[in-house]
Scaffold this motif. Structure first.
Motif, mmCIF file in Angstrom:
data_model
loop_
_atom_site.group_PDB
_atom_site.id
_atom_site.type_symbol
_atom_site.label_atom_id
_atom_site.label_comp_id
_atom_site.label_asym_id
_atom_site.label_seq_id
_atom_site.Cartn_x
_atom_site.Cartn_y
_atom_site.Cartn_z
ATOM 1 N N LEU A 45 0.823 -1.209 0.000
ATOM 2 C CA LEU A 45 0.000 0.000 0.000
ATOM 3 C C LEU A 45 0.859 1.262 0.000
ATOM 4 O O LEU A 45 0.602 2.207 -0.752
ATOM 5 C CB LEU A 45 -0.916 -0.002 1.223
ATOM 6 N N ALA A 46 1.897 1.269 0.832
ATOM 7 C CA ALA A 46 2.719 2.469 1.012
ATOM 8 C C ALA A 46 3.988 2.462 0.158
ATOM 9 O O ALA A 46 4.767 3.413 0.213
ATOM 10 C CB ALA A 46 3.105 2.606 2.489
ATOM 11 N N SER A 47 4.199 1.392 -0.599
ATOM 12 C CA SER A 47 5.383 1.264 -1.466
ATOM 13 C C SER A 47 6.678 1.365 -0.676
ATOM 14 O O SER A 47 7.637 2.034 -1.079
ATOM 15 C CB SER A 47 5.349 2.338 -2.565
ATOM 16 N N ILE A 48 6.708 0.721 0.471
ATOM 17 C CA ILE A 48 7.943 0.599 1.247
ATOM 18 C C ILE A 48 8.145 -0.874 1.570
ATOM 19 O O ILE A 48 7.198 -1.673 1.531
ATOM 20 C CB ILE A 48 7.917 1.438 2.541
ATOM 21 N N SER A 49 9.360 -1.234 1.898
ATOM 22 C CA SER A 49 9.666 -2.651 2.085
ATOM 23 C C SER A 49 9.178 -3.164 3.433
ATOM 24 O O SER A 49 9.011 -2.402 4.397
ATOM 25 C CB SER A 49 11.173 -2.881 1.975
ATOM 26 N N VAL A 50 8.970 -4.463 3.481
ATOM 27 C CA VAL A 50 8.618 -5.114 4.747
ATOM 28 C C VAL A 50 9.738 -4.918 5.750
ATOM 29 O O VAL A 50 9.492 -4.678 6.944
ATOM 30 C CB VAL A 50 8.346 -6.616 4.510
ATOM 31 N N ARG A 51 10.965 -4.984 5.276
ATOM 32 C CA ARG A 51 12.109 -4.790 6.171
ATOM 33 C C ARG A 51 12.070 -3.415 6.822
ATOM 34 O O ARG A 51 12.385 -3.253 8.013
ATOM 35 C CB ARG A 51 13.415 -4.958 5.388
ATOM 36 N N THR A 52 11.671 -2.399 6.043
ATOM 37 C CA THR A 52 11.568 -1.042 6.591
ATOM 38 C C THR A 52 10.513 -0.978 7.682
ATOM 39 O O THR A 52 10.721 -0.382 8.746
ATOM 40 C CB THR A 52 11.221 -0.045 5.469
ATOM 41 N N LEU A 53 9.366 -1.601 7.446
ATOM 42 C CA LEU A 53 8.310 -1.616 8.463
ATOM 43 C C LEU A 53 8.767 -2.347 9.723
ATOM 44 O O LEU A 53 8.458 -1.922 10.845
ATOM 45 C CB LEU A 53 7.053 -2.278 7.896
ATOM 46 N N HIS A 54 9.506 -3.431 9.552
ATOM 47 C CA HIS A 54 10.047 -4.141 10.718
ATOM 48 C C HIS A 54 11.000 -3.233 11.490
ATOM 49 O O HIS A 54 10.994 -3.218 12.735
ATOM 50 C CB HIS A 54 10.777 -5.408 10.273
#
Length: 247
Positions: free
Chosen positions: A11-20
């Motif tokens: 949705l936000a066009s950012i990586s899962v790693r970034t969210l972690h």
């Protein structure tokens, strides 16, 4: 409806790693974690993520963003208004630079004749490049006050301040080969101090520290030295001399 981390990532066009990473540093902690260990993001989490990404786009560090958003005085609506103003101003500058490029192409072809002023339309170095470091060194008070003042000023007043600051950079550049302590230089530095205090609240000590930042960070040095080589160091010296006579 709660969303999984992969859905938020897409949705936000950012990586899962970034969210972690945001979760690990406490910047964006999901409201729910399932028994299986899946992060679940609420609507409130998504609103916070939007603010994070707006501040990131404006060049704030993750630490700064966390401090700003977690401040009890933080107002999301006011922040969005500020984001919009900055982005509109950025868009206006980009439009000006695109127009300057188009004119320059015609100028190089000999189809039109550009004045020196026209050649540099859209290049504006008076914008405050010190907001991030100011927040780190002196807290949010002076910067927030400056933002509030600017937000409530009409566009023509903001443009007037921008032109005023550019003119002062040019005048100081013309004086940079004489002593920073001289009366002529100090008169200009006093005007610089007064102008900064039109859009913020700088004590003499903060003013001196700001001058030191002009030379401590090469990004600032490069921006200021666009008006004349060595101007950043010269202004730092002159601002220190100005402060030392007042404390």
């Amino acid at each position: 409806m709660a969303m999984k981390v992969k859905e938020v990532s897409e949705l936000a066009s950012i990586s899962v790693r970034t969210l972690h990473h945001y979760d690990e540093i406490g910047l964006l902690v999901p409201d729910e974690t399932t028994s299986a260990g899946y992060r679940m993001y609420s609507d409130a989490n998504l609103e916070r993520l939007q603010q994070i990404l707006f501040f990131k786009e404006l060049g704030f560090s993750l630490k700064q963003i966390k401090n700003i958003i977690d401040d009890p005085a933080f107002n999301a609506e006011e922040a969005l208004h500020m984001h919009k103003l900055i982005l509109l101003e950025k868009r206006q500058r980009l439009d000006q630079m695109i127009a300057t490029i188009d004119k320059t192409v015609l100028h190089l072809k000999g189809e039109i004749k550009m004045t020196p002023k026209e050649q540099f339309q859209g290049f504006d170095f008076s914008q405050n490049p010190f907001e991030q470091e100011a927040r780190q060194r002196w807290g949010d008070h002076a910067v927030n006050e400056a933002n509030q003042k600017l937000m409530h000023q009409p566009a023509d007043k903001q443009k007037e301040l921008s032109n005023q600051m550019n003119d002062m950079f040019r005048r100081l550049a013309a004086l940079r080969h004489i002593a920073p302590e001289s009366a002529e230089v100090q008169a200009e530095i006093k005007q610089w101090y007064m102008t900064l205090n039109q859009i913020g609240s700088y004590s003499p000590e903060a003013f001196k520290a700001l001058g030191q930042m002009y030379v401590d960070d090469e990004r600032f040095t490069q921006n200021i030295d666009q008006f004349g080589e060595g101007l950043a160091q010269f202004m730092a010296n002159a601002m220190a001399a100005f402060t030392d006579t007042r404390i």
